[in-house]
Design a protein around this motif. Structure first.
Motif, PDB file in Angstrom:
ATOM      1  N   GLY A  89       0.826  -1.195   0.000  1.00  0.00           N
ATOM      2  CA  GLY A  89       0.000   0.000   0.000  1.00  0.00           C
ATOM      3  C   GLY A  89       0.860   1.245   0.000  1.00  0.00           C
ATOM      4  O   GLY A  89       2.070   1.195  -0.242  1.00  0.00           O
ATOM      5  N   SER A  96      -6.932  -0.382   2.383  1.00  0.00           N
ATOM      6  CA  SER A  96      -6.038   0.487   1.622  1.00  0.00           C
ATOM      7  C   SER A  96      -6.802   1.065   0.447  1.00  0.00           C
ATOM      8  O   SER A  96      -7.800   0.495  -0.014  1.00  0.00           O
ATOM      9  CB  SER A  96      -4.835  -0.322   1.119  1.00  0.00           C
ATOM     10  N   SER A 115      -3.314  -3.855  -3.270  1.00  0.00           N
ATOM     11  CA  SER A 115      -3.337  -4.279  -1.876  1.00  0.00           C
ATOM     12  C   SER A 115      -4.641  -5.002  -1.560  1.00  0.00           C
ATOM     13  O   SER A 115      -4.642  -6.062  -0.916  1.00  0.00           O
ATOM     14  CB  SER A 115      -3.169  -3.070  -0.953  1.00  0.00           C
TER      15      SER A 115
END
Length: 237
Positions: A76, A135, A140
């Motif tokens: 992220g 995220s 992610s």
């Protein structure tokens, strides 16, 4: 005759998010301590990208050869931008390893934490929510959802990925949805390293069982050490 000194091993720098939770800080400190025990002679340190100091750029400013392991369970912003920038701008030789990610060690630790909470077995959960931090990074989220599919295959139980922030469904929404589908014993698999704000949200999501954060589980420590060993050779001199 005195033997010549062996090669100097690079430093290990774990970089975590940071937390206002004193318990969370102690858990992350325990991860560092257990890592040090298995890497004698290696300077192992901890830095943070938010809330706490020092940041990774401060530790790296001395120019010492360093393997940086992002202690994040999913890719992220912090891994790509904060940790990545600190490594790119470091004055000395630095290797940034992949984040912890959906590695086999993480999967095994998640399953064991669920088992410890009573969610596995004949009287275990009939559905599981994989509760992650969340995220805005699409890769992610995809990583977390793929991990949920792997857990479902292992547990032979429906597993839904859900998030504490920044993405949907939220953990409590996923629990409610599973209740509406008729599931009677729902577990939240806490896909976090340490206690804190997000872990508290998951504990309050209305599930019947909530596993503990992964913390200093031996599998997590083993993964950190593997990341270090797989990336330290280019810096050894």
């Amino acid at each position: 005759m005195t033997a010549p000194p062996g090669p100097t091993r690079p430093r290990l720098l774990l970089v975590a998010h940071g937390t206002r939770s004193a318990t969370g800080r102690r858990v992350l400190g325990r991860i560092l301590l257990e890592t040090r025990k298995q890497l004698p002679g290696v300077d192992c340190r901890l830095a943070w990208v938010d809330v706490q100091e020092p940041g990774p750029e401060k530790v790296l400013s001395d120019g010492a050869p360093t393997v940086v392991v992002p202690a994040f369970l999913a890719r992220g912003f912090h891994v790509v931008h904060d940790v990545g920038r600190a490594c790119r701008e470091a004055p000395g030789p630095v290797v940034q390893t992949p984040h912890l990610g959906p590695e086999p060690e993480v999967v095994r630790a998640l399953v064991q934490r669920l088992a410890e909470a009573g969610a596995v077995g004949a009287f275990g959960a009939d559905a599981v929510v994989l509760g992650a931090a969340g995220s805005s990074d699409a890769s992610s989220l995809a990583e977390t959802r793929a991990l949920a599919d792997r857990l479902a295959d292992l547990l032979r139980t429906p597993v839904t990925a859900a998030f504490a922030s920044a993405a949907s469904p939220k953990v409590d929404e996923a629990v409610s949805l599973l209740r509406g589908e008729g599931h009677r014993r729902i577990a939240v698999a806490t896909h976090l390293l340490a206690p804190g704000f997000f872990a508290d949200r998951m504990a309050a999501a209305g599930a019947d069982i909530t596993s503990e954060p992964l913390g200093a589980h031996p599998e997590i420590v083993d993964l950190i050490i593997r990341r270090y060993r797989e990336n330290s050779d280019p810096l050894t001199h």
